[in-house]
Design a protein around this motif. Structure first.
Motif, PDB file in Angstrom:
ATOM      1  N   THR A   1       0.816  -1.222   0.000  1.00 36.18           N
ATOM      2  CA  THR A   1       0.000   0.000   0.000  1.00 36.18           C
ATOM      3  C   THR A   1       0.847   1.268   0.000  1.00 36.18           C
ATOM      4  O   THR A   1       0.338   2.352  -0.273  1.00 36.18           O
ATOM      5  N   HIS A   2       2.137   1.122   0.326  1.00 32.35           N
ATOM      6  CA  HIS A   2       2.999   2.314   0.362  1.00 32.35           C
ATOM      7  C   HIS A   2       4.450   1.888   0.206  1.00 32.35           C
ATOM      8  O   HIS A   2       4.894   0.919   0.832  1.00 32.35           O
ATOM      9  N   SER A   3       5.195   2.610  -0.643  1.00 28.23           N
ATOM     10  CA  SER A   3       6.622   2.355  -0.812  1.00 28.23           C
ATOM     11  C   SER A   3       7.292   3.660  -1.207  1.00 28.23           C
ATOM     12  O   SER A   3       6.996   4.220  -2.266  1.00 28.23           O
ATOM     13  N   ASN A   4       8.178   4.164  -0.349  1.00 28.87           N
ATOM     14  CA  ASN A   4       8.833   5.451  -0.592  1.00 28.87           C
ATOM     15  C   ASN A   4      10.350   5.262  -0.547  1.00 28.87           C
ATOM     16  O   ASN A   4      10.989   5.441   0.489  1.00 28.87           O
ATOM     17  N   LEU A   5      10.922   4.892  -1.683  1.00 30.48           N
ATOM     18  CA  LEU A   5      12.357   4.663  -1.782  1.00 30.48           C
ATOM     19  C   LEU A   5      13.045   5.958  -2.185  1.00 30.48           C
ATOM     20  O   LEU A   5      12.651   6.598  -3.158  1.00 30.48           O
ATOM     21  N   LYS A   6      14.084   6.354  -1.446  1.00 30.46           N
ATOM     22  CA  LYS A   6      14.779   7.590  -1.756  1.00 30.46           C
ATOM     23  C   LYS A   6      16.239   7.494  -1.341  1.00 30.46           C
ATOM     24  O   LYS A   6      16.612   6.671  -0.499  1.00 30.46           O
ATOM     25  N   SER A   7      17.061   8.357  -1.953  1.00 30.98           N
ATOM     26  CA  SER A   7      18.479   8.440  -1.632  1.00 30.98           C
ATOM     27  C   SER A   7      18.753   9.808  -1.019  1.00 30.98           C
ATOM     28  O   SER A   7      18.486  10.835  -1.646  1.00 30.98           O
ATOM     29  N   ASN A   8      19.288   9.808   0.174  1.00 31.14           N
ATOM     30  CA  ASN A   8      19.632  11.054   0.852  1.00 31.14           C
ATOM     31  C   ASN A   8      21.074  11.423   0.518  1.00 31.14           C
ATOM     32  O   ASN A   8      22.012  10.719   0.912  1.00 31.14           O
ATOM     33  N   VAL A   9      21.249  12.522  -0.248  1.00 29.87           N
ATOM     34  CA  VAL A   9      22.577  12.953  -0.671  1.00 29.87           C
ATOM     35  C   VAL A   9      23.283  13.633   0.496  1.00 29.87           C
ATOM     36  O   VAL A   9      22.795  14.604   1.063  1.00 29.87           O
ATOM     37  N   ILE A  10      24.451  13.100   0.857  1.00 30.18           N
ATOM     38  CA  ILE A  10      25.234  13.648   1.965  1.00 30.18           C
ATOM     39  C   ILE A  10      26.177  14.735   1.473  1.00 30.18           C
ATOM     40  O   ILE A  10      26.344  15.776   2.115  1.00 30.18           O
ATOM     41  N   SER A  11      26.819  14.505   0.325  1.00 33.42           N
ATOM     42  CA  SER A  11      27.708  15.515  -0.266  1.00 33.42           C
ATOM     43  C   SER A  11      27.724  15.346  -1.777  1.00 33.42           C
ATOM     44  O   SER A  11      27.425  14.263  -2.293  1.00 33.42           O
ATOM     45  N   GLU A  12      28.080  16.429  -2.462  1.00 35.81           N
ATOM     46  CA  GLU A  12      28.111  16.422  -3.927  1.00 35.81           C
ATOM     47  C   GLU A  12      29.250  17.338  -4.385  1.00 35.81           C
ATOM     48  O   GLU A  12      29.222  18.526  -4.122  1.00 35.81           O
TER      49      GLU A  12
ATOM     50  N   GLN B   1      22.997   7.854   0.886  1.00 35.18           N
ATOM     51  CA  GLN B   1      22.527   6.694   1.641  1.00 35.18           C
ATOM     52  C   GLN B   1      21.061   6.454   1.293  1.00 35.18           C
ATOM     53  O   GLN B   1      20.239   7.368   1.382  1.00 35.18           O
ATOM     54  N   SER B   2      20.746   5.241   0.881  1.00 29.51           N
ATOM     55  CA  SER B   2      19.389   4.911   0.426  1.00 29.51           C
ATOM     56  C   SER B   2      18.551   4.346   1.565  1.00 29.51           C
ATOM     57  O   SER B   2      19.066   3.686   2.476  1.00 29.51           O
ATOM     58  N   GLU B   3      17.249   4.608   1.493  1.00 28.01           N
ATOM     59  CA  GLU B   3      16.312   4.076   2.486  1.00 28.01           C
ATOM     60  C   GLU B   3      14.946   3.901   1.848  1.00 28.01           C
ATOM     61  O   GLU B   3      14.646   4.484   0.808  1.00 28.01           O
ATOM     62  N   ASN B   4      14.132   3.108   2.457  1.00 29.19           N
ATOM     63  CA  ASN B   4      12.765   2.906   1.957  1.00 29.19           C
ATOM     64  C   ASN B   4      11.831   2.654   3.126  1.00 29.19           C
ATOM     65  O   ASN B   4      12.145   1.923   4.060  1.00 29.19           O
ATOM     66  N   SER B   5      10.678   3.292   3.050  1.00 28.16           N
ATOM     67  CA  SER B   5       9.636   3.122   4.049  1.00 28.16           C
ATOM     68  C   SER B   5       8.440   2.475   3.348  1.00 28.16           C
ATOM     69  O   SER B   5       7.884   3.050   2.421  1.00 28.16           O
ATOM     70  N   MET B   6       8.074   1.284   3.768  1.00 24.83           N
ATOM     71  CA  MET B   6       7.033   0.513   3.083  1.00 24.83           C
ATOM     72  C   MET B   6       5.909   0.120   4.044  1.00 24.83           C
ATOM     73  O   MET B   6       6.113   0.045   5.256  1.00 24.83           O
ATOM     74  N   GLN B   7       4.757  -0.141   3.461  1.00 19.90           N
ATOM     75  CA  GLN B   7       3.658  -0.742   4.214  1.00 19.90           C
ATOM     76  C   GLN B   7       3.013  -1.807   3.340  1.00 19.90           C
ATOM     77  O   GLN B   7       2.692  -1.554   2.175  1.00 19.90           O
ATOM     78  N   ALA B   8       2.855  -2.995   3.902  1.00 16.29           N
ATOM     79  CA  ALA B   8       2.291  -4.118   3.147  1.00 16.29           C
ATOM     80  C   ALA B   8       1.144  -4.738   3.934  1.00 16.29           C
ATOM     81  O   ALA B   8       1.129  -4.708   5.174  1.00 16.29           O
ATOM     82  N   ARG B   9       0.167  -5.279   3.191  1.00 18.91           N
ATOM     83  CA  ARG B   9      -0.943  -6.021   3.800  1.00 18.91           C
ATOM     84  C   ARG B   9      -0.754  -7.487   3.434  1.00 18.91           C
ATOM     85  O   ARG B   9      -0.753  -7.852   2.251  1.00 18.91           O
ATOM     86  N   ILE B  10      -0.597  -8.318   4.459  1.00 17.88           N
ATOM     87  CA  ILE B  10      -0.304  -9.729   4.268  1.00 17.88           C
ATOM     88  C   ILE B  10      -1.441 -10.566   4.838  1.00 17.88           C
ATOM     89  O   ILE B  10      -1.950 -10.260   5.929  1.00 17.88           O
TER      90      ILE B  10
END
Length: 304
Positions: free
Chosen positions: A94-105, A122-131
């Protein structure tokens, strides 16, 4: 009659979110079958997953939820694997928010034409699933295999058995109240009572559907991230050399200055034309002043 209506309203409000009588019986039977399936799943995942996920108690019904926070080797690969596992088990994301947080460029020039853009992220993802609840233990075992480090995991099983039984009793009482309303003499108050009773009944049915869904499907919140910083090297154009190439052109600048000076003269002439009445008055005043001064000078010479 008003007392009956007040009691009806209070009881119906308390019933929101509680299972109704007919659907409770159907759900109880379905949940009993599901619990039997859960037993076999518990054998598979008992070594790695809390018994809460696969708990099955006779004559008890539970709404189960889980929250998992862990670190994985590759967030993108783990996300694809988890979403695939959800589908294979008959669930849905029901929800998946994958993103990369840029520390320096930073940009490093490697030649007059080329440069390298280096990003630390650094990459992260916040998900919600119905099982499906009967597959919850199996799903948690699958995602447990993806972890490098488990930060936290909580599994909750809310016992709603007493609420369901209470809802059955209240359902019978509400049905009886509805029958009593139907026996009243038709008037404005009866129509209002019947309409409000039907509206509250619809709200209760909506809440019952929500409970049914929560009994059938467990909600799992998942947060995954990578433990180390990643580096991305992206080849780009050396913009600094291009800026230096076109930063200053003497001939073009002289030509532009000449043209701007020509336009400036035109603007001055146009401005003088616009204020010609003022210039004319000033010229006449200056002429009279000079003439008067000359006449005064001549008169002084004659007096001498």
């Amino acid at each position: 009659m008003k007392t009956t209506y007040i009691r009806l309203s209070i009881a119906t409000a308390l019933l929101l979110g509680i299972y109704s009588c007919k659907k409770q019986e159907a759900t109880a039977e379905g949940y009993g079958e599901a619990s039997a399936t859960t037993d076999s799943t518990a054998v598979i995942s008992s070594d790695s997953i809390s018994s809460v996920a696969t708990m099955n108690v006779k004559d008890k019904q539970f709404i189960k939820t889980a929250d998992v926070n862990m670190e994985v080797k590759d967030v993108y690969d783990a996300t694809i694997s988890i979403e695939k596992s959800v589908q294979e088990l008959g669930g849905f994301v029901t929800h998946s928010n994958l993103k990369s947080n840029v520390i320096s460029e930073d940009t490093y020039n490697t030649s007059n034409e080329e440069a390298m853009l280096v990003k630390k992220y650094q990459s992260e993802n916040s998900m919600q699933a119905r099982i499906p609840t009967v597959k919850l233990g199996e799903f948690l075992a699958l995602i447990n295999d993806k972890k490098l480090f488990l930060n936290s995991r909580s599994i909750n099983a809310e016992d709603v058995t007493s609420n369901i039984k209470y809802a059955e009793l209240e359902g019978k009482r509400i049905k009886k109240t509805s029958e009593n309303i139907s026996q009243l003499k038709t008037n404005k108050d009866k129509v209002q009572l019947d309409d409000e009773n039907m509206s509250e009944s619809n709200q209760q049915q909506f809440a019952n559907m929500d409970v049914t869904d929560n009994l059938k499907y467990s909600t799992v919140d998942i947060y995954i991230k990578e433990p180390k910083i990643r580096i991305a090297e992206i080849a780009i154009t050396n913009t600094q050399s291009i800026d230096d190439r076109y930063k200053f052109d003497f001939i073009y600048s002289v030509k532009s200055a000449f043209v701007e000076g020509y336009y400036l003269i035109q603007r001055i002439i146009v401005g003088l034309i616009v204020i010609w009445p003022i210039l004319l008055i000033g010229a006449i005043g200056l002429f009279l002043y000079i003439k008067r001064k000359s006449a005064r000078k001549i008169q002084q010479n004659i007096s001498k």
